[in-house]
Write a protein that holds these residues in place. Sequence first.
Motif, PDB file in Angstrom:
ATOM      1  N   SER A 279     -34.275  -8.017  26.084  1.00  0.00           N
ATOM      2  CA  SER A 279     -34.236  -8.650  24.762  1.00  0.00           C
ATOM      3  C   SER A 279     -34.186  -7.622  23.633  1.00  0.00           C
ATOM      4  CB  SER A 279     -35.446  -9.565  24.588  1.00  0.00           C
ATOM      5  OG  SER A 279     -36.646  -8.822  24.734  1.00  0.00           O
ATOM      6  N   GLU A 280     -34.960  -6.531  23.769  1.00  0.00           N
ATOM      7  CA  GLU A 280     -35.031  -5.534  22.695  1.00  0.00           C
ATOM      8  C   GLU A 280     -34.018  -4.405  22.857  1.00  0.00           C
ATOM      9  OE1 GLU A 280     -39.010  -4.127  22.334  1.00  0.00           O
ATOM     10  OE2 GLU A 280     -39.886  -6.136  22.344  1.00  0.00           O
ATOM     11  N   LYS A 281     -33.306  -4.386  23.991  1.00  0.00           N
ATOM     12  CA  LYS A 281     -32.287  -3.374  24.269  1.00  0.00           C
ATOM     13  C   LYS A 281     -32.831  -1.952  24.113  1.00  0.00           C
ATOM     14  CE  LYS A 281     -28.216  -6.158  23.222  1.00  0.00           C
ATOM     15  NZ  LYS A 281     -26.948  -6.252  22.472  1.00  0.00           N
ATOM     16  N   ARG A 282     -33.888  -1.682  24.821  1.00  0.00           N
ATOM     17  CA  ARG A 282     -34.436  -0.330  24.823  1.00  0.00           C
ATOM     18  C   ARG A 282     -34.973  -0.016  26.213  1.00  0.00           C
ATOM     19  NH1 ARG A 282     -40.251  -0.485  21.633  1.00  0.00           N
ATOM     20  NH2 ARG A 282     -41.267  -2.001  22.987  1.00  0.00           N
ATOM     21  N   VAL A 283     -35.054   1.273  26.511  1.00  0.00           N
ATOM     22  CA  VAL A 283     -35.513   1.726  27.820  1.00  0.00           C
ATOM     23  C   VAL A 283     -36.727   2.634  27.643  1.00  0.00           C
ATOM     24  CG1 VAL A 283     -34.909   3.011  29.902  1.00  0.00           C
ATOM     25  CG2 VAL A 283     -33.192   1.588  28.784  1.00  0.00           C
ATOM     26  N   LYS A 284     -37.774   2.355  28.401  1.00  0.00           N
ATOM     27  CA  LYS A 284     -38.962   3.210  28.412  1.00  0.00           C
ATOM     28  C   LYS A 284     -39.111   3.791  29.816  1.00  0.00           C
ATOM     29  CE  LYS A 284     -42.127   0.286  26.996  1.00  0.00           C
ATOM     30  NZ  LYS A 284     -43.459  -0.177  26.491  1.00  0.00           N
ATOM     31  N   SER A 285     -39.636   4.992  29.904  1.00  0.00           N
ATOM     32  CA  SER A 285     -39.807   5.618  31.216  1.00  0.00           C
ATOM     33  C   SER A 285     -41.142   6.335  31.293  1.00  0.00           C
ATOM     34  CB  SER A 285     -38.673   6.601  31.503  1.00  0.00           C
ATOM     35  OG  SER A 285     -38.707   7.675  30.585  1.00  0.00           O
ATOM     36  N   GLY A 286     -41.738   6.297  32.469  1.00  0.00           N
ATOM     37  CA  GLY A 286     -42.980   7.009  32.734  1.00  0.00           C
ATOM     38  C   GLY A 286     -42.866   7.737  34.062  1.00  0.00           C
ATOM     39  N   LYS A 287     -43.455   8.905  34.135  1.00  0.00           N
ATOM     40  CA  LYS A 287     -43.391   9.712  35.351  1.00  0.00           C
ATOM     41  C   LYS A 287     -44.797   9.930  35.888  1.00  0.00           C
ATOM     42  CE  LYS A 287     -40.668  13.253  35.006  1.00  0.00           C
ATOM     43  NZ  LYS A 287     -40.210  14.615  34.650  1.00  0.00           N
ATOM     44  N   LEU A 288     -44.988   9.731  37.169  1.00  0.00           N
ATOM     45  CA  LEU A 288     -46.287   9.957  37.811  1.00  0.00           C
ATOM     46  C   LEU A 288     -46.102  10.970  38.939  1.00  0.00           C
ATOM     47  CD1 LEU A 288     -49.270   9.397  38.272  1.00  0.00           C
ATOM     48  CD2 LEU A 288     -48.644   7.390  39.619  1.00  0.00           C
ATOM     49  N   ILE A 289     -46.808  12.089  38.843  1.00  0.00           N
ATOM     50  CA  ILE A 289     -46.677  13.162  39.826  1.00  0.00           C
ATOM     51  C   ILE A 289     -48.005  13.315  40.578  1.00  0.00           C
ATOM     52  CG2 ILE A 289     -46.183  15.611  40.174  1.00  0.00           C
ATOM     53  CD1 ILE A 289     -44.606  15.561  37.571  1.00  0.00           C
ATOM     54  N   LEU A 290     -47.932  13.294  41.897  1.00  0.00           N
ATOM     55  CA  LEU A 290     -49.091  13.538  42.750  1.00  0.00           C
ATOM     56  C   LEU A 290     -48.895  14.884  43.436  1.00  0.00           C
ATOM     57  CD1 LEU A 290     -49.451  10.028  44.455  1.00  0.00           C
ATOM     58  CD2 LEU A 290     -50.355  10.773  42.249  1.00  0.00           C
ATOM     59  N   VAL A 291     -49.896  15.753  43.341  1.00  0.00           N
ATOM     60  CA  VAL A 291     -49.769  17.106  43.882  1.00  0.00           C
ATOM     61  C   VAL A 291     -50.909  17.383  44.853  1.00  0.00           C
ATOM     62  CG1 VAL A 291     -49.522  19.550  43.327  1.00  0.00           C
ATOM     63  CG2 VAL A 291     -48.768  17.833  41.678  1.00  0.00           C
ATOM     64  N   ASP A 292     -50.551  17.600  46.114  1.00  0.00           N
ATOM     65  CA  ASP A 292     -51.518  17.992  47.144  1.00  0.00           C
ATOM     66  C   ASP A 292     -51.344  19.493  47.353  1.00  0.00           C
ATOM     67  OD1 ASP A 292     -53.263  18.203  49.228  1.00  0.00           O
ATOM     68  OD2 ASP A 292     -52.018  17.146  50.693  1.00  0.00           O
ATOM     69  N   LEU A 293     -52.209  20.282  46.713  1.00  0.00           N
ATOM     70  CA  LEU A 293     -52.072  21.735  46.768  1.00  0.00           C
ATOM     71  C   LEU A 293     -52.443  22.277  48.139  1.00  0.00           C
ATOM     72  CD1 LEU A 293     -53.612  22.801  43.333  1.00  0.00           C
ATOM     73  CD2 LEU A 293     -51.198  22.671  43.936  1.00  0.00           C
ATOM     74  N   ALA A 294     -51.804  23.381  48.509  1.00  0.00           N
ATOM     75  CA  ALA A 294     -52.196  24.087  49.732  1.00  0.00           C
ATOM     76  C   ALA A 294     -53.593  24.646  49.547  1.00  0.00           C
ATOM     77  CB  ALA A 294     -51.198  25.207  50.026  1.00  0.00           C
ATOM     78  N   GLY A 295     -54.285  24.852  50.645  1.00  0.00           N
ATOM     79  CA  GLY A 295     -55.674  25.299  50.568  1.00  0.00           C
ATOM     80  C   GLY A 295     -55.823  26.749  50.160  1.00  0.00           C
ATOM     81  N   SER A 296     -56.743  26.996  49.240  1.00  0.00           N
ATOM     82  CA  SER A 296     -57.094  28.377  48.906  1.00  0.00           C
ATOM     83  C   SER A 296     -58.020  28.904  49.998  1.00  0.00           C
ATOM     84  CB  SER A 296     -57.808  28.433  47.551  1.00  0.00           C
ATOM     85  OG  SER A 296     -58.984  27.641  47.579  1.00  0.00           O
ATOM     86  N   GLU A 297     -57.868  30.178  50.359  1.00  0.00           N
ATOM     87  CA  GLU A 297     -58.697  30.710  51.439  1.00  0.00           C
ATOM     88  C   GLU A 297     -58.791  32.225  51.348  1.00  0.00           C
ATOM     89  OE1 GLU A 297     -55.302  30.855  54.909  1.00  0.00           O
ATOM     90  OE2 GLU A 297     -56.353  28.985  54.576  1.00  0.00           O
ATOM     91  N   LYS A 298     -59.848  32.765  51.950  1.00  0.00           N
ATOM     92  CA  LYS A 298     -60.022  34.207  52.017  1.00  0.00           C
ATOM     93  C   LYS A 298     -59.399  34.710  53.316  1.00  0.00           C
ATOM     94  CE  LYS A 298     -64.269  34.487  49.265  1.00  0.00           C
ATOM     95  NZ  LYS A 298     -65.691  34.894  49.248  1.00  0.00           N
ATOM     96  N   VAL A 299     -58.417  35.602  53.167  1.00  0.00           N
ATOM     97  CA  VAL A 299     -57.677  36.084  54.330  1.00  0.00           C
ATOM     98  C   VAL A 299     -58.608  36.773  55.325  1.00  0.00           C
ATOM     99  CG1 VAL A 299     -55.871  37.670  55.086  1.00  0.00           C
ATOM    100  CG2 VAL A 299     -55.539  36.309  53.020  1.00  0.00           C
ATOM    101  N   GLU A 300     -59.564  37.550  54.810  1.00  0.00           N
ATOM    102  CA  GLU A 300     -60.458  38.272  55.722  1.00  0.00           C
ATOM    103  C   GLU A 300     -61.358  37.325  56.518  1.00  0.00           C
ATOM    104  OE1 GLU A 300     -62.397  38.318  51.591  1.00  0.00           O
ATOM    105  OE2 GLU A 300     -60.402  38.579  52.456  1.00  0.00           O
ATOM    106  N   LYS A 301     -61.598  36.138  55.960  1.00  0.00           N
ATOM    107  CA  LYS A 301     -62.452  35.160  56.650  1.00  0.00           C
ATOM    108  C   LYS A 301     -61.681  34.412  57.736  1.00  0.00           C
ATOM    109  CE  LYS A 301     -65.732  31.413  55.705  1.00  0.00           C
ATOM    110  NZ  LYS A 301     -66.393  30.619  54.657  1.00  0.00           N
TER     111      LYS A 301
END
Length: 462
Positions: A214-236
């Motif tokens: 009816s209003e001739k307009r477009v709205k957009s939304g972006k949703l980002i999910l981020v599963d980060l790799a684990g931080s770790e101590k190499v020596e451990k």
Amino acid sequence: MSNVTVCVRFRPLSSKEKRDLGDNICIQSMDSETFIIKDEKEEGFTFSFDKVFYEESKQADVYEFLVLPIVRDTVNSINGTIITYGQTGAGKTYSMEGPNILESDERKKGILPRVVDGLFARIKTSADSTKYTVKLSMVEIYMEKVRDLFDLSKDNIQIKESKTQGIVLSGATEVIYFLQKLLFPLGLTYTEMNMASSRSHCVYMFTLNQESISEKRVKSGKLILVDLAGSEKVEKTGAEGRVLEEAKTINKSLSALGNVINALTCGSPAKANHIPYRDSKLTRMLQDALGGNSRTALLCCCSPSPSNASESLSTLRFGARAKHIKTSPLVKVSEEKCSKKNGDASGTRDESFEKILEKMSERLDDEDIKLLEELFIQAGLFVDPDSEEDLESAIQDVVQQTISSLMKAVEELRSTVEMLQRENKAMKGRLAVAERCDALPGENADFLQKIFGFFSSFIPGM
């Protein structure tokens, strides 16, 4: 402006932790927002966050407090980002996905399947005069390369910036889904990527477009999910070979993320700080989420065991810094426009080049324009903007490149000045010695000059 929402989740003790230390834990709950954690030396540290989910917390608790408000905002065309962070084995992937992406037990479902349900539940209750399109891209960042998980042949996706869309993944597969069809392909892709999930950052990018008929307009939304790799101590972990290289790359990208957060939170309000978003693929992809146009939430996942107290403290300090980041979420609306292209209206690259220079001439003087023209020619920088927004974006890219070149030149100049200052100081020292020598009897003066020349060959700057 709004602050990043930061929550902490402590998983239950693992069987190994119970075998090693029994039921001992290093945290003491104060309330739903504050707790005390003790390090290996039994020194206590108090932390407060927006919400603390202790070992008995449920998946639904995390979703309803941390995620659901952002899902609602996405349907209202406000960008959102949800990030899970913590050491390897702290419960990030369980929180994000559950024990399995196709988990049928409602209690065990993670953030991702609940987001899918939440998005379509909100769409179902919307007005009939609005048309919705939901797109999904899935990528992983492995060894500083962005790979398309819907098309594994695309193993080096480029990250670009658009003024109208923000950060975009150029060439990444975008799959359009409708309601019940969404989870099935997600499950297939998950089985392919699961083998390396702890060795890479996994990113799910939902784009929700809504067109008001009816209003001739477009709205957009972006949703980002981020599963980060684990931080770790190499020596451990005792990692070797390829696993060691993977761990180094992961830790480097997480360090870059920490540097961005430090730059965003430690700068002077009166002085614009350089934010090193381009130091890694991860920080570049999260540029909008960190201080940009997005409502952002961070879930810090930790182990309550004293054996992991050091890693948990590091995660908590990261979350405490991130809490001070301010973002500027905005609603993106574009009015429906008639196409500007008629017949042979599309210009050549040279015409586009002239359009950019003409636009820049409104802001810069003639000498600056000539300099830019030379830079364009030398760099081969030609663009073909199709709209005013694209033209502005192109101009912004040129300005950023020019600024980067100038900053590099300034750094080189500073190094040269410092070197000249050192040489000048050394020269003054030699002149002072020479003046003293001239005041001495001839033989003594010659002797001192020889001694000074001898030591000068061993001592830089003398």
